[in-house]
Write an enzyme that holds these catalytic residues in place. Sequence first.
Site, short mmCIF file in Angstrom:
data_model
loop_
_atom_site.label_atom_id
_atom_site.label_comp_id
_atom_site.label_asym_id
_atom_site.label_seq_id
_atom_site.Cartn_x
_atom_site.Cartn_y
_atom_site.Cartn_z
N LYS A 95 0.81 -1.21 0.00
CA LYS A 95 0.00 0.00 0.00
C LYS A 95 0.85 1.27 0.00
O LYS A 95 0.55 2.23 -0.71
CB LYS A 95 -0.95 0.01 1.21
N SER A 96 1.91 1.28 0.81
CA SER A 96 2.76 2.48 0.88
C SER A 96 3.35 2.82 -0.48
O SER A 96 3.41 4.00 -0.87
CB SER A 96 3.89 2.26 1.89
N ARG A 151 -7.08 12.90 13.38
CA ARG A 151 -5.64 12.64 13.34
C ARG A 151 -4.84 13.93 13.20
O ARG A 151 -5.24 14.85 12.47
CB ARG A 151 -5.31 11.68 12.19
N GLN A 192 5.96 9.90 7.27
CA GLN A 192 5.04 10.79 6.56
C GLN A 192 5.45 12.25 6.68
O GLN A 192 5.38 13.00 5.70
CB GLN A 192 3.63 10.56 7.08
N ASP A 238 4.53 -4.37 13.11
CA ASP A 238 3.26 -5.06 12.85
C ASP A 238 3.39 -6.57 12.97
O ASP A 238 2.37 -7.28 13.05
CB ASP A 238 2.74 -4.71 11.46
#
Length: 433
Positions: A22-23, A123, A170, A318
């Site tokens: 996904k990244s 967020r 990010q 994770d």
Amino acid sequence: MAAVRIHPAGALRGTLRVPPDKSLTHRALLLGAVSDGPVRVARPLESADTAATLGAIQSCAVRVDGDLGDEIVIHGVGLRGLRAPGRIDCGNSGTLMRLIMGILVGQRSGTVVLDGDASLSRRPMARVADPLRAAGAAISTAPGGLPPVEVTAGMPLTGTVHDLPVASAQVKSAALLAGLFAEGETVVSEPAPSRDHTERMLSAAGVSLTGEGLTRRLTGPVDGIQLPDLEVPGDFSSAAPFLAAGALIPGSEITLQGVNLNPARAGLLEVMRRMGADVSVASPRRVAGEPCGDIVVRGGAELVAASVEAPEGPSLIDELPLVALLGAHAQGVTVVTGAAELRVKETDRIATTSAALEGIGLRLAARPDGFTVEGPGTITGGRVDAAGDHRLAMLGAVAALASGTGVAIEDFACVAVSYPGFARDLATLGAAA
């Protein structure tokens, strides 16, 4: 919601391609949009988050042919060619909101409001907005530094030194992306390593990045970029449950094709090797600066305990619940420290992993920043509550395959958050639900 019962498995054997990363899909879409020409992207992940990024670049007048999940062609409009759409709906994707801020500040003109769903609206965005403001960008947020975020393009940007108080891929990415448009040198330093997908993809697109250790330097303004055509490699976190299952079940041999092996993501491989698992990499290659390859895991090796400390934690954060399960089958005491981030994932994963192991007859001693597990133990069977956490649902499935009588998993359907085809792929290897 009814529980799903997964039965014990004999040897798991076969070859899989796990879902794309996904990244990397997010970044390929964004950098492809501002490339100087078309970019062909094979196997971009189809998900709600990546669909939001696709919609965002299309709303900025970028033409995209094809469909997520198959192959797309992004007709790049150049670094400064995006057209401000007025509003971009980021859905639930914090990655999209934070990274596109760094691109929008460098456009020629226009004002864009970035907002999203109720979850995204809670967020923090000030930690991205503040460094961009320091470089001269015009950005405003809602009270408390929350979305919606308003970005006004056309302001002159100046290369700036950013000493980030907390390591964040990010925030770093947004600052470097803004540096493409800034006059002079942009410097980003972090207190600890974070994922480096943006730097690798920028380099593949022709951007010169320098720096050592935890510092990255970029001199702008950059005239243009051209992302090469690419096929998005498989997501390592989606491969991880199969690696654990293959190591735990004697006679297994599983090949996972084309998986992203970025060291900042694939720390589980090194931990499994320390534990004595038979895991290797074949056909190593690079895609848009990312190392990838085919991972082969074979079952039957005797596992020994290992320790995971803070510097290693981000590379397998994770996968630490799977480390707990492997540790429960290893000789000795497996210790994980410096992983307090587990407390603030989709669930408190220290607490939920402890509950999951206890539900199948194993014991985990929780610590504020990790856990200890003493092995070897035996899973006769039992029940795991995934508590809405896709990683815990996968943990329960792996435990079931290695158990004596099977495991019932509450809320197993939440695996669809990251891997809708997980149960199907388990079945292709010989597992049964």
